[in-house]
Write a protein that holds these residues in place. Sequence first.
Motif, PDB file in Angstrom:
ATOM      1  N   TYR A   1       6.654  -4.664  -1.580  1.00 28.63           N
ATOM      2  CA  TYR A   1       5.547  -4.010  -0.879  1.00 28.63           C
ATOM      3  C   TYR A   1       4.716  -3.121  -1.804  1.00 28.63           C
ATOM      4  O   TYR A   1       3.736  -2.510  -1.358  1.00 28.63           O
TER       5      TYR A   1
ATOM      6  N   PHE B   1       3.297   5.194  -0.244  1.00 37.05           N
ATOM      7  CA  PHE B   1       3.193   4.764  -1.642  1.00 37.05           C
ATOM      8  C   PHE B   1       2.997   5.981  -2.538  1.00 37.05           C
ATOM      9  O   PHE B   1       2.211   6.875  -2.222  1.00 37.05           O
TER      10      PHE B   1
ATOM     11  N   GLN C   1      -5.805  -1.536  -0.447  1.00 35.28           N
ATOM     12  CA  GLN C   1      -5.392  -2.542   0.525  1.00 35.28           C
ATOM     13  C   GLN C   1      -3.874  -2.535   0.624  1.00 35.28           C
ATOM     14  O   GLN C   1      -3.172  -2.770  -0.364  1.00 35.28           O
ATOM     15  N   CYS C   2      -3.364  -2.279   1.800  1.00 33.33           N
ATOM     16  CA  CYS C   2      -1.916  -2.263   2.002  1.00 33.33           C
ATOM     17  C   CYS C   2      -1.353  -3.674   1.862  1.00 33.33           C
ATOM     18  O   CYS C   2      -1.943  -4.653   2.349  1.00 33.33           O
ATOM     19  N   THR C   3      -0.213  -3.774   1.219  1.00 35.48           N
ATOM     20  CA  THR C   3       0.423  -5.074   0.999  1.00 35.48           C
ATOM     21  C   THR C   3       1.101  -5.614   2.257  1.00 35.48           C
ATOM     22  O   THR C   3       1.519  -6.775   2.285  1.00 35.48           O
ATOM     23  N   HIS C   4       1.202  -4.795   3.285  1.00 35.95           N
ATOM     24  CA  HIS C   4       1.863  -5.224   4.526  1.00 35.95           C
ATOM     25  C   HIS C   4       0.910  -6.042   5.386  1.00 35.95           C
ATOM     26  O   HIS C   4       1.107  -7.238   5.588  1.00 35.95           O
TER      27      HIS C   4
ATOM     28  N   LEU D   1      -6.007   1.554   2.604  1.00 36.43           N
ATOM     29  CA  LEU D   1      -5.165   2.729   2.433  1.00 36.43           C
ATOM     30  C   LEU D   1      -5.974   4.022   2.420  1.00 36.43           C
ATOM     31  O   LEU D   1      -5.457   5.090   2.753  1.00 36.43           O
TER      32      LEU D   1
ATOM     33  N   CYS E   1       6.126   1.442  -3.275  1.00 33.35           N
ATOM     34  CA  CYS E   1       6.413   1.698  -1.864  1.00 33.35           C
ATOM     35  C   CYS E   1       7.752   2.426  -1.772  1.00 33.35           C
ATOM     36  O   CYS E   1       8.781   1.932  -2.249  1.00 33.35           O
TER      37      CYS E   1
ATOM     38  N   SER F   1      -0.028   7.510   2.782  1.00 30.85           N
ATOM     39  CA  SER F   1       0.552   6.826   3.934  1.00 30.85           C
ATOM     40  C   SER F   1      -0.481   5.915   4.576  1.00 30.85           C
ATOM     41  O   SER F   1      -1.591   6.340   4.909  1.00 30.85           O
ATOM     42  N   CYS F   2      -0.126   4.640   4.754  1.00 31.47           N
ATOM     43  CA  CYS F   2      -1.033   3.661   5.345  1.00 31.47           C
ATOM     44  C   CYS F   2      -1.371   4.045   6.781  1.00 31.47           C
ATOM     45  O   CYS F   2      -0.475   4.433   7.552  1.00 31.47           O
TER      46      CYS F   2
ATOM     47  N   VAL G   1       2.000  -1.669  -4.164  1.00 30.02           N
ATOM     48  CA  VAL G   1       0.577  -1.962  -4.257  1.00 30.02           C
ATOM     49  C   VAL G   1       0.144  -1.816  -5.713  1.00 30.02           C
ATOM     50  O   VAL G   1       0.699  -0.991  -6.452  1.00 30.02           O
TER      51      VAL G   1
END
Length: 321
Positions: free
Chosen positions: A96, A73, A46-49, A54, A79, A65-66, A98
């Motif tokens: 950011y 990451f 799960q992307c933190t953004h 992911l 990140c 890369s997301c 993860v």
Amino acid sequence: MISNQWYAILPSRAVKKHQIVSVKRLNQELALFRNRAGEVGCVVDQCTHRGAALSHGKMKGDCLSCPFHGLEFDRSGRCVFIPANGKGATDDLSRYNVRSFPVRESNGIIYLWFGDPDKMTDELPFFEDDVNDSDACSEIEDHWHAHYSRCIENQLDVVHLPFVHHNTIGRGNKTLVNGPKVVFVPGGIVTSANNEVDLGQQPKPASECVIKPTYLKFLFPNIWMNHISDTIKVMIYFAPVDDQNTILYIRFYCRATGFKPLNALIAWLGKFGNRIIERQDKRVVITQKPKPSAYRSAENLLSGDGPVIQYRRIRDELKNR
């Protein structure tokens, strides 16, 4: 789950370069990948953004890369780049990051450290003294709708053999259970079946039993081996998915002959035998309630359940440590 343990979670072959693998293990949605050196990374999927998975992204050099906004990451979850901020940005990207899990590989297995990183040990659980490079090996997997503790207990249960496996490994109607004897080894237990046909005799206590040449060995938290002979062995690692599901990775090891291609053929055939036997077990184990087992429970256990009782006792101690 038992904390502060190395769990065998996945075959090494399942994570290839330039690919991202999504799995659920230990109640965590995970994304696994390899950098260009072949080292495995494992991060929460799960992307933190903005929360995208992911595992739907792609590899860019050594980084994951997301798929949503391209955040990158590394294998530690750090990140390292946010495209929207530009290559010249000097912002602190640490917020950011993860969450990542330490992972290691050995014997074709990916292990995940579940617990406090400061308590991480160097030794990965495996049967180093029992198999080596001369063994040919085949592997199958199967998904059981059962808690991993139930799956493990089934492989330590000698009472069920003449009933669940009446036409395979439990032939002979040996329903009377002597012992069984349980021996403690570093990290686990050893036991063996010592069953007989019931002719009215009294079962022997564990103190009068021995560990037979065909024996079972279990190492915490989740690997087991059946030593069928010096040259034939079956190993299982029970990968916990969540509180109700487990994936069994079942290996057949063979060095019965001096000719490795013939051993490979025997190992290949052995996986079909493994499939038949594990499906006999699966049919019953998935019906057990409650899903997880417990050292203190409402079950009325037998003296023949000694290995299961000892497994539960040690597991309970480890969980409460």
